[in-house]
Design an enzyme around this catalytic site. Structure first.
Site, PDB file in Angstrom:
ATOM      1  N   ASN A 125       0.790  -1.218   0.000  1.00  0.00           N
ATOM      2  CA  ASN A 125       0.000   0.000   0.000  1.00  0.00           C
ATOM      3  C   ASN A 125       0.832   1.284   0.000  1.00  0.00           C
ATOM      4  O   ASN A 125       0.308   2.359  -0.283  1.00  0.00           O
ATOM      5  CB  ASN A 125      -0.960   0.026   1.200  1.00  0.00           C
ATOM      6  CG  ASN A 125      -0.232  -0.137   2.518  1.00  0.00           C
ATOM      7  OD1 ASN A 125       0.509  -1.112   2.713  1.00  0.00           O
ATOM      8  ND2 ASN A 125      -0.433   0.781   3.440  1.00  0.00           N
ATOM      9  N   GLN A 167      -5.154  -3.026  -2.380  1.00  0.00           N
ATOM     10  CA  GLN A 167      -4.577  -2.116  -3.351  1.00  0.00           C
ATOM     11  C   GLN A 167      -4.557  -2.697  -4.766  1.00  0.00           C
ATOM     12  O   GLN A 167      -4.333  -1.970  -5.735  1.00  0.00           O
ATOM     13  CB  GLN A 167      -3.144  -1.752  -2.943  1.00  0.00           C
ATOM     14  CG  GLN A 167      -3.048  -0.915  -1.683  1.00  0.00           C
ATOM     15  CD  GLN A 167      -3.563   0.496  -1.859  1.00  0.00           C
ATOM     16  OE1 GLN A 167      -3.622   1.018  -2.969  1.00  0.00           O
ATOM     17  NE2 GLN A 167      -3.937   1.137  -0.763  1.00  0.00           N
ATOM     18  N   SER A 209     -11.437  -3.857  -0.743  1.00  0.00           N
ATOM     19  CA  SER A 209     -12.198  -2.707  -0.243  1.00  0.00           C
ATOM     20  C   SER A 209     -12.660  -1.852  -1.415  1.00  0.00           C
ATOM     21  O   SER A 209     -11.863  -1.488  -2.288  1.00  0.00           O
ATOM     22  CB  SER A 209     -11.330  -1.875   0.699  1.00  0.00           C
ATOM     23  OG  SER A 209     -12.078  -0.839   1.292  1.00  0.00           O
ATOM     24  N   HIS A 223     -13.669   1.284  -1.886  1.00  0.00           N
ATOM     25  CA  HIS A 223     -13.297   2.680  -2.156  1.00  0.00           C
ATOM     26  C   HIS A 223     -11.919   2.817  -2.795  1.00  0.00           C
ATOM     27  O   HIS A 223     -11.511   3.914  -3.178  1.00  0.00           O
ATOM     28  CB  HIS A 223     -13.400   3.523  -0.883  1.00  0.00           C
ATOM     29  CG  HIS A 223     -12.294   3.326   0.109  1.00  0.00           C
ATOM     30  ND1 HIS A 223     -11.281   4.229   0.266  1.00  0.00           N
ATOM     31  CD2 HIS A 223     -12.055   2.331   1.000  1.00  0.00           C
ATOM     32  CE1 HIS A 223     -10.460   3.816   1.223  1.00  0.00           C
ATOM     33  NE2 HIS A 223     -10.910   2.667   1.679  1.00  0.00           N
ATOM     34  N   THR A 253     -27.820  -6.340   9.475  1.00  0.00           N
ATOM     35  CA  THR A 253     -28.511  -6.036   8.224  1.00  0.00           C
ATOM     36  C   THR A 253     -27.525  -5.491   7.197  1.00  0.00           C
ATOM     37  O   THR A 253     -26.796  -4.540   7.462  1.00  0.00           O
ATOM     38  CB  THR A 253     -29.629  -5.015   8.468  1.00  0.00           C
ATOM     39  OG1 THR A 253     -30.537  -5.544   9.420  1.00  0.00           O
ATOM     40  CG2 THR A 253     -30.365  -4.705   7.177  1.00  0.00           C
ATOM     41  N   CYS A 257      -3.700   5.313   6.735  1.00  0.00           N
ATOM     42  CA  CYS A 257      -4.103   4.703   8.003  1.00  0.00           C
ATOM     43  C   CYS A 257      -3.129   5.005   9.134  1.00  0.00           C
ATOM     44  O   CYS A 257      -3.448   4.800  10.297  1.00  0.00           O
ATOM     45  CB  CYS A 257      -4.252   3.194   7.833  1.00  0.00           C
ATOM     46  SG  CYS A 257      -5.512   2.741   6.633  1.00  0.00           S
TER      47      CYS A 257
END
Length: 380
Positions: free
Chosen positions: A146, A177, A197, A199, A235, A322
């Site tokens: 990353n 990535q 992920s 995004h 949910t 992060c």
């Protein structure tokens, strides 16, 4: 000029993802409900699951929805049903992996065996093979780093693990990535688990996937419901799931053209950065994500460079988003053999398909001017 060059942190949402989310928001039923609205929501969710499975080359039943890559990494390491034993990992994994291993070591439930990458930012498959022993029951190596963007030889690592007769060893890869930027096929890679992920490839934030091969038993992450085959209750976020599938489909269908475009922009920027005295590029250039540049400039702190580029309208980072603000040098670069001082100087520039040659030239010119100005200030 405003330039976004921090795509490894997050990407702009694709129009297809927005459209899919808006459509799913209209069908607001709970996918666990058996009435018409519930069945409609469930159908959208399962259609997305099927699309993602096809893109990963796996079964829909092997796709579990999560809140993102960090959750998927945690789940893979904490809940894979392999009993007590060692986990062999690269020393420059994302902190979602390394901090989970540290926590498990502190509790006495797991021992981590870390393998350092080479100075080129690539793990040696043979070294992974040498570290796998009779007490090893999991190996985790990221598909693409990353920070420096180097691609890891996942298929070769898988062969090394199996060559040593480790039939009970689960092989996980953090592909956060990689997915949407390079081809990802879980069968060809030979992995049992994979994290992604949305995004990172033009989908919404807060949604991801853990792929878990059937036969690699997975304990529940949480308790309280039957969702995700009883392993991840709660949910489901159907709009985000629909947006993720739409973004992933577009990214994967255009992956070759997009990679070529972004690689061309990156190489143009690399050439100009290389002309700046005292510049240094980290990690293999040949075996790397298309849009990644990790570099430093002698005598210049990375954080200072990031702040001054921001004042000029350019968004880059000093490492992983992060770990921003941690005050520590990049564990990725120190694992590659850099000193703490050199690691503090690095910045990460990550380009995307919407960037232009004009933007790349602006980045290069701005960096050159900032480096010259900062060096004048520090010259006795």
């Amino acid at each position: 000029m405003k330039v976004y060059a921090d795509h490894a942190a997050t990407t702009p949402m694709r129009p297809e993802a927005k459209e899919a989310m808006i459509e799913a928001l209209e069908d607001f039923g709970n996918p666990s409900s058996i009435h018409a609205l519930g069945r409609l929501a469930s159908a959208k969710m399962e259609s997305a699951r099927k699309a993602i499975a096809e893109l990963l080359n796996c079964r829909p039943a092997e796709v579990y929805f999560t809140s993102g890559g960090s959750e998927a990494d945690n789940w893979a390491i904490r809940a894979a049903r392999y009993g007590a034993g060692d986990v062999v990992a690269s020393a420059f994994e994302h902190h979602a992996v390394l901090h989970t291993l540290e926590a498990m070591e502190r509790s006495g439930t797991r021992r981590a065996v870390l393998v350092a990458p080479g100075t080129n930012g690539i793990i040696d498959p043979a070294e992974i093979g040498r570290r796998v022993s009779s007490t090893t029951n999991m190996v985790t190596v990221m598909a693409a780093n990353n920070e420096v963007g180097t691609l890891q030889p996942i298929q070769e690592i898988s062969k090394e693990i199996r060559k040593n007769g480790s039939k009970l060893t689960v092989f996980h890869t953090d592909a956060v990535q990689a997915v949407g930027h390079i081809p990802v096929d879980v069968q060809k890679m030979g992995v049992d688990m994979l994290s992604l992920s949305a995004h990172k490839f033009g989908g919404p934030k807060g949604i991801g996937v853990l792929y878990c091969r059937q036969g690699a038993q997975l304990d529940p992450l949480l308790y309280g419901g039957g969702q995700e085959r009883g392993r991840r209750p709660g949910t489901e976020n159907v709009p985000a799931i629909a947006g993720m599938a739409a973004a992933m489909r577009t990214a994967c269908e255009n992956i070759e053209d997009s990679a070529n475009t972004v690689r061309g922009l990156r190489n143009r920027l690399l050439q100009r950065i290389g002309e700046i005295p005292g510049s240094r590029i980290y990690g293999s250039i040949e075996t790397r994500l298309p849009g990644n540049i990790n570099c430093s400039f002698a005598g210049i702190e990375g954080e200072t460079m990031v702040l001054m580029l921001d004042l000029a309208g350019i968004c880059v980072s000093a490492g992983s988003a992060c770990t921003s603000g941690s005050g520590e040098p990049s564990h990725v670069l120190t694992a590659m053999g850099l000193s703490r001082r050199d690691a503090y100087g690095a910045i990460r520039i990550t380009l995307g398909e919407e960037n232009t040659t004009q933007e790349v030239d602006y980045i290069a010119a701005t960096i050159k001017n900032i480096v010259a100005d900062l060096r004048k200030e520090t010259r006795p």
